[in-house]
Scaffold this motif. Structure first.
Motif, PDB file in Angstrom:
ATOM      1  N   MET A  49      49.465  40.090  38.679  1.00 19.05           N
ATOM      2  CA  MET A  49      48.683  40.821  37.782  1.00 19.05           C
ATOM      3  C   MET A  49      49.665  41.591  36.779  1.00 19.05           C
ATOM      4  SD  MET A  49      45.517  39.687  37.540  1.00 19.05           S
ATOM      5  CE  MET A  49      46.097  38.150  38.087  1.00 19.05           C
ATOM      6  N   GLY A  50      50.758  42.023  37.250  1.00 18.71           N
ATOM      7  CA  GLY A  50      51.780  42.806  36.263  1.00 18.71           C
ATOM      8  C   GLY A  50      52.261  41.746  35.657  1.00 18.71           C
ATOM      9  N   LYS A  51      52.442  40.568  35.803  1.00 18.63           N
ATOM     10  CA  LYS A  51      53.331  39.582  34.985  1.00 18.63           C
ATOM     11  C   LYS A  51      52.178  39.236  33.933  1.00 18.63           C
ATOM     12  CE  LYS A  51      55.989  37.856  38.768  1.00 18.63           C
ATOM     13  NZ  LYS A  51      56.176  36.508  39.547  1.00 18.63           N
ATOM     14  N   VAL A  52      50.991  38.912  34.268  1.00 27.02           N
ATOM     15  CA  VAL A  52      50.153  38.447  33.233  1.00 27.02           C
ATOM     16  C   VAL A  52      49.949  39.530  32.150  1.00 27.02           C
ATOM     17  CG1 VAL A  52      47.665  37.684  32.841  1.00 27.02           C
ATOM     18  CG2 VAL A  52      48.977  36.998  34.942  1.00 27.02           C
ATOM     19  N   ALA A  53      49.732  40.909  32.762  1.00 26.99           N
ATOM     20  CA  ALA A  53      49.444  42.086  31.724  1.00 26.99           C
ATOM     21  C   ALA A  53      50.761  42.157  30.955  1.00 26.99           C
ATOM     22  CB  ALA A  53      49.410  43.329  32.522  1.00 26.99           C
TER      23      ALA A  53
ATOM     24  N   TYR B 122      44.447  38.203  42.411  1.00 27.53           N
ATOM     25  CA  TYR B 122      43.819  38.982  41.495  1.00 27.53           C
ATOM     26  C   TYR B 122      43.935  40.742  41.946  1.00 27.53           C
ATOM     27  CZ  TYR B 122      41.930  35.078  39.582  1.00 27.53           C
ATOM     28  OH  TYR B 122      41.859  33.864  38.772  1.00 27.53           O
ATOM     29  N   ASN B 123      44.355  40.801  43.202  1.00 27.46           N
ATOM     30  CA  ASN B 123      44.224  42.335  43.834  1.00 27.46           C
ATOM     31  C   ASN B 123      45.226  43.107  43.515  1.00 27.46           C
ATOM     32  OD1 ASN B 123      42.178  41.378  45.320  1.00 27.46           O
ATOM     33  ND2 ASN B 123      43.047  41.067  47.402  1.00 27.46           N
ATOM     34  N   LEU B 124      44.774  44.208  43.558  1.00 29.15           N
ATOM     35  CA  LEU B 124      45.772  45.302  43.001  1.00 29.15           C
ATOM     36  C   LEU B 124      46.031  46.249  44.285  1.00 29.15           C
ATOM     37  CD1 LEU B 124      44.836  46.610  39.250  1.00 29.15           C
ATOM     38  CD2 LEU B 124      46.363  44.560  39.952  1.00 29.15           C
ATOM     39  N   PHE B 125      44.946  46.320  45.376  1.00 28.86           N
ATOM     40  CA  PHE B 125      44.830  47.249  46.062  1.00 28.86           C
ATOM     41  C   PHE B 125      44.843  46.774  47.577  1.00 28.86           C
ATOM     42  CE2 PHE B 125      42.514  48.543  42.650  1.00 28.86           C
ATOM     43  CZ  PHE B 125      43.135  49.951  42.058  1.00 28.86           C
ATOM     44  N   ASP B 126      45.372  47.487  48.355  1.00 29.20           N
ATOM     45  CA  ASP B 126      45.440  47.117  49.876  1.00 29.20           C
ATOM     46  C   ASP B 126      43.898  47.567  50.243  1.00 29.20           C
ATOM     47  OD1 ASP B 126      45.576  49.679  50.282  1.00 29.20           O
ATOM     48  OD2 ASP B 126      47.672  49.647  51.172  1.00 29.20           O
ATOM     49  N   LEU B 127      43.779  47.311  51.664  1.00 29.16           N
ATOM     50  CA  LEU B 127      42.400  47.612  52.362  1.00 29.16           C
ATOM     51  C   LEU B 127      41.953  49.151  52.399  1.00 29.16           C
ATOM     52  CD1 LEU B 127      41.836  45.117  55.476  1.00 29.16           C
ATOM     53  CD2 LEU B 127      40.649  45.228  53.206  1.00 29.16           C
ATOM     54  N   LYS B 128      43.133  50.059  52.159  1.00 30.49           N
ATOM     55  CA  LYS B 128      42.967  51.375  52.245  1.00 30.49           C
ATOM     56  C   LYS B 128      42.488  51.853  51.050  1.00 30.49           C
ATOM     57  CE  LYS B 128      46.312  52.270  55.590  1.00 30.49           C
ATOM     58  NZ  LYS B 128      47.605  52.879  55.322  1.00 30.49           N
ATOM     59  N   GLY B 129      42.732  51.056  49.822  1.00 29.92           N
ATOM     60  CA  GLY B 129      42.357  51.410  48.598  1.00 29.92           C
ATOM     61  C   GLY B 129      43.947  51.992  47.739  1.00 29.92           C
ATOM     62  N   ASP B 130      44.746  51.674  48.299  1.00 29.72           N
ATOM     63  CA  ASP B 130      46.091  52.274  47.459  1.00 29.72           C
ATOM     64  C   ASP B 130      46.870  50.890  46.949  1.00 29.72           C
ATOM     65  OD1 ASP B 130      46.107  54.687  48.847  1.00 29.72           O
ATOM     66  OD2 ASP B 130      46.949  53.898  50.660  1.00 29.72           O
ATOM     67  N   TYR B 131      47.366  51.210  45.861  1.00 27.05           N
ATOM     68  CA  TYR B 131      48.040  50.053  45.310  1.00 27.05           C
ATOM     69  C   TYR B 131      48.834  49.361  46.227  1.00 27.05           C
ATOM     70  CZ  TYR B 131      46.575  51.693  40.507  1.00 27.05           C
ATOM     71  OH  TYR B 131      46.073  51.714  39.254  1.00 27.05           O
TER      72      TYR B 131
ATOM     73  N   ASN C 151      40.343  45.362  25.769  1.00 24.31           N
ATOM     74  CA  ASN C 151      38.864  45.438  25.819  1.00 24.31           C
ATOM     75  C   ASN C 151      37.991  44.983  24.424  1.00 24.31           C
ATOM     76  OD1 ASN C 151      38.230  46.452  28.513  1.00 24.31           O
ATOM     77  ND2 ASN C 151      39.428  48.570  27.834  1.00 24.31           N
ATOM     78  N   ASP C 152      38.661  44.430  23.531  1.00 27.52           N
ATOM     79  CA  ASP C 152      38.048  44.185  22.330  1.00 27.52           C
ATOM     80  C   ASP C 152      37.546  42.486  22.472  1.00 27.52           C
ATOM     81  OD1 ASP C 152      37.092  43.316  19.953  1.00 27.52           O
ATOM     82  OD2 ASP C 152      38.586  44.539  18.734  1.00 27.52           O
ATOM     83  N   ASN C 153      36.504  42.417  22.747  1.00 25.98           N
ATOM     84  CA  ASN C 153      35.850  40.834  23.041  1.00 25.98           C
ATOM     85  C   ASN C 153      35.991  39.847  21.895  1.00 25.98           C
ATOM     86  OD1 ASN C 153      34.825  39.409  25.167  1.00 25.98           O
ATOM     87  ND2 ASN C 153      32.683  39.141  24.105  1.00 25.98           N
TER      88      ASN C 153
ATOM     89  N   GLN D 144      39.779  40.756  34.330  1.00 24.61           N
ATOM     90  CA  GLN D 144      39.817  41.700  33.390  1.00 24.61           C
ATOM     91  C   GLN D 144      40.067  42.932  33.917  1.00 24.61           C
ATOM     92  OE1 GLN D 144      36.179  42.307  31.074  1.00 24.61           O
ATOM     93  NE2 GLN D 144      37.296  43.195  29.373  1.00 24.61           N
ATOM     94  N   SER D 145      39.415  43.333  34.905  1.00 22.62           N
ATOM     95  CA  SER D 145      39.456  44.754  35.431  1.00 22.62           C
ATOM     96  C   SER D 145      41.098  45.086  36.008  1.00 22.62           C
ATOM     97  CB  SER D 145      38.515  45.329  36.442  1.00 22.62           C
ATOM     98  OG  SER D 145      38.883  44.716  37.753  1.00 22.62           O
ATOM     99  N   SER D 146      41.473  43.975  36.762  1.00 21.20           N
ATOM    100  CA  SER D 146      43.040  44.163  37.244  1.00 21.20           C
ATOM    101  C   SER D 146      43.954  44.350  36.015  1.00 21.20           C
ATOM    102  CB  SER D 146      43.264  42.832  37.969  1.00 21.20           C
ATOM    103  OG  SER D 146      42.621  42.791  39.163  1.00 21.20           O
ATOM    104  N   ILE D 147      43.835  43.390  34.825  1.00 19.77           N
ATOM    105  CA  ILE D 147      44.769  43.378  33.792  1.00 19.77           C
ATOM    106  C   ILE D 147      44.609  44.774  33.225  1.00 19.77           C
ATOM    107  CG2 ILE D 147      45.540  42.391  31.498  1.00 19.77           C
ATOM    108  CD1 ILE D 147      44.885  39.875  32.701  1.00 19.77           C
ATOM    109  N   VAL D 148      43.352  45.265  33.009  1.00 19.61           N
ATOM    110  CA  VAL D 148      43.149  46.485  32.105  1.00 19.61           C
ATOM    111  C   VAL D 148      43.627  47.449  32.848  1.00 19.61           C
ATOM    112  CG1 VAL D 148      41.332  48.009  31.223  1.00 19.61           C
ATOM    113  CG2 VAL D 148      41.173  45.668  30.728  1.00 19.61           C
TER     114      VAL D 148
END
Ligand SMILES: NC(=O)C1=CN([C@@H]2O[C@H](COP(=O)(O)OP(=O)(O)OC[C@H]3O[C@@H](n4cnc5c(N)ncnc54)[C@H](O)[C@@H]3O)[C@@H](O)[C@H]2O)C=CC1
Ligand SMILES: O=P(O)(O)OC[C@H]1O[C@](O)(CO)[C@@H](O)[C@@H]1O
Length: 539
Positions: free
Chosen positions: A177-181, A149-158, A236-238, A211-215
């Motif tokens: 996550m790009g494929k699922v989105a 699910y991760n989008l970021f590396d340890l430094k907080g960059d994509y 975001n519409d439940n 959710q947060s990764s896809i959004v």
């Protein structure tokens, strides 16, 4: 001899002789119905999916509660599909053992397709797009490991592939996550159809993470004009798209040689275990335990199969969270980690052998029943005391579950906060409890410091399990030798023990560091000191 293939399923006498249960439905009929009107897609075609989720689908079909199967889609390791799905016609042999070693062998035929989810496999990608456009699709589940699910590396960059996906839009995504989105966007474009995306991975608040990764990706695409702002709103519409939380519990270790040999003795051909180039250990069979718990937040905008009929707890988010906290923070995973640390120090190679060790058994009883139960949040649907009993008396001692302390010791630095830190914090926050009354959690922490010396209780060096902080942590133990006295131990260990990322609290500040350091001192007295310390304090 016979094979795990559709062509041999009709040879009923051979399967019967081998005591293997066959599917009780028309495989071809279910496959065709699923092809035209898909209901369930699963991402992450690995062992837990085959051994647990696909078996739930099969249960529902056999009970007449569902008339379609599940479609497996692999985001990451395509060899799984090529080497384990295709050659066996998507069938899987699940071998379940109870605490007494009774084996149940069952052919699972509820997986109707195995698709490689990447645009480079054009046919499979197109098929997935059609599936996501389908109005019958109700749920998409995931077991892709926490890092999936991760989008970021340890430094907080994509991460590089995520960055590429963000810049290129939904046309040819590369990251998971790009494929699922991108597939979610296909569904949106087909008429904002409703759907539930359900993470079944072993991490806290898993639905929120998904959710947060896809959004996040959708927002970046909207910013660049690749997708409509309304797509972000849709996600975001439940009432249209939900991301239910879940708690999943079933020990599904890597395939075991012992089970392979048993199946070959039964006359089954080609039961080889493979390790893919991406390091997935997988086989045509899955070995697992009988115990299982799946708790899912009941939020499914397009409806759902009657999962409760297959033993799944369908409930509210709070109950999911309480169940997850019960399992991960108090009743299973802290005990597992304690066994992992002391198992590595005492030279154990399997978890089930460790539970026969009276000191280790006593230690996990103390952590679970004495220290954990005082702060556990009772989820009501599972009794915590009975759950611990089952873990200690039936699940961990199961000799057919070849799990190892070394596997569980992986990433201990990442597991400390949730497995022990939360309990320490709960003691601190309770008006009725004294954090200084904790004895066994500090003993495990001291054991972990001793583990970080990478020398076992016989004085032999060992290779620690992978852990992102191992090099940094080991440095603080450098120069400490068995059998020597040190006046400045507290100071040397201070950088670790004050680290709130590791323990959720500063152990010096809360008054637990002294006890940890005392135990650690005892454990470095010489050869056999770990055993002596354990014996002294658990008795
Ligand atoms: N095995 C177990 O005992 C249990 C596993 N789980 C959850 O399921 C997860 C998977 O476990 P298994 O299937 O047993 O492992 P496995 O090793 O058999 O399969 C791992 C799966 O995750 C996929 N994956 C790995 N990295 C990925 C990435 N970066 N992006 C997308 N997919 C990725 C692999 O391709 C494969 O499909 C665990 O990490 C855990 O969260 C939950 C409870 C029990
Ligand atoms: O310590 P880890 O790596 O999360 O593994 C824990 C084991 O126990 C479980 O939590 C049991 O559900 C499984 O995820 C896994 O087999």
């Amino acid at each position: 001899m016979f094979e795990l293939k559709i062509k041999d399923i009709s040879k009923q006498d051979l399967w019967q002789k081998a005591n293997i249960i066959l599917p009780k439905f028309d495989i071809e009929k279910i496959k065709n119905a699923t092809y035209t009107n898909p209901v369930w897609v699963h991402f992450g075609a690995g062992n837990i999916f085959r051994g647990y989720i696909a078996a739930i689908v099969q249960d529902l079909i056999e009970r007449g509660e569902l008339d379609r199967g599940v479609i497996a889609a692999e985001l990451f390791d395509y060899e799984i599909i090529d080497r384990i799905y295709k050659p066996y016609d998507n069938l899987c042999l699940v071998v379940t053992s109870d605490a007494k070693g009774n084996l149940e062998k069952r052919v699972i035929a509820s997986i109707t397709e195995g698709l490689k989810c990447d645009k480079s496999f054009e046919g499979d990608w197109k098929r997935l797009c059609r599936i996501f456009e389908s109005s019958t699709l109700e749920l998409v589940t995931f077991t892709i490991t926490e890092k999936g699910y991760n989008l970021f590396d340890l430094k907080g960059d994509y991460l590089p592939t995520v960055k590429e996906d963000i810049e290129n839009g939904p046309q040819s995504p590369k990251s998971s996550m790009g494929k699922v989105a991108a597939l979610a966007y296909v569904r949106y474009k087909s008429g904002k159809k409703p759907i539930a995306y359900v993470s079944l991975d072993n991490c806290s608040k898993n639905g929120e993470k998904l959710q947060s990764s896809i959004v996040q990706i959708a927002k970046e695409w909207a910013k660049r004009g690749f997708v409509e702002e309304d797509f972000v709103k849709y996600l975001n519409d439940n009432s249209l798209v939900s991301f239910p939380w879940s708690m999943i519990d079933k020990i599904v270790p890597r395939p075991s040689e012992r089970i392979k040999e048993l199946l070959e003795k039964d006359g089954l051909e080609n039961m080889n275990i493979i390790c893919t180039s991406k390091n997935t250990y997988i086989a045509p069979f899955v070995n697992t335990e009988k115990a299982q718990y799946l708790v899912i937040e009941d939020s499914f905008p397009n409806g759902r199969p009657p999962l409760e009929r297959a033993g799944v707890f369908m409930t509210d988010r709070k109950t999911v969270e309480d169940s997850e906290r019960m399992k991960v923070q108090t009743c299973l995973n802290p005990l597992h980690t304690a066994l992992a640390i002391f198992g590595c120090l005492l030279g154990y190679k399997t978890i089930y052998e460790e539970v026969k060790d009276e000191h280790l058994k006593r230690l996990i009883e103390k952590i679970g029943y004495d220290e954990g139960l005082k702060v556990v949040v009772d989820p009501k649907i599972i009794n915590p005391r009975e759950y611990i009993r089952e873990v200690i008396e039936e699940r961990f001692p199961n000799p057919y579950i070849p799990d190892t302390p070394q596997r569980i010791a992986t990433d201990t630095s990442q597991k400390m906060p949730i497995r022990f830190g939360e309990t320490i914090k709960a003691y601190l926050e309770s008006p009725d409890l004294d954090v200084k009354s904790l004895r066994y959690i500090p003993l495990v922490i001291a054991g972990w410091l001793r583990y970080l010396m990478c020398i076992d209780d016989e004085g032999r060096a060992f290779e620690p399990s992978p852990d992102p902080l191992i090099l940094e942590l080991k440095k603080h133990l450098e120069g400490i030798e068995l059998g020597k006295e040190y006046e400045d131990l507290e100071e040397r260990l201070r950088p670790i023990l004050t680290n709130e990322v590791i323990f959720r609290v500063d152990l010096f500040e809360v008054g637990l560091s002294q006890r940890v350091v005392e135990y650690f001192k005892e454990m470095i007295q010489g050869i056999g000191a770990v055993r002596k310390t354990l014996q002294k304090h658990v008795n």
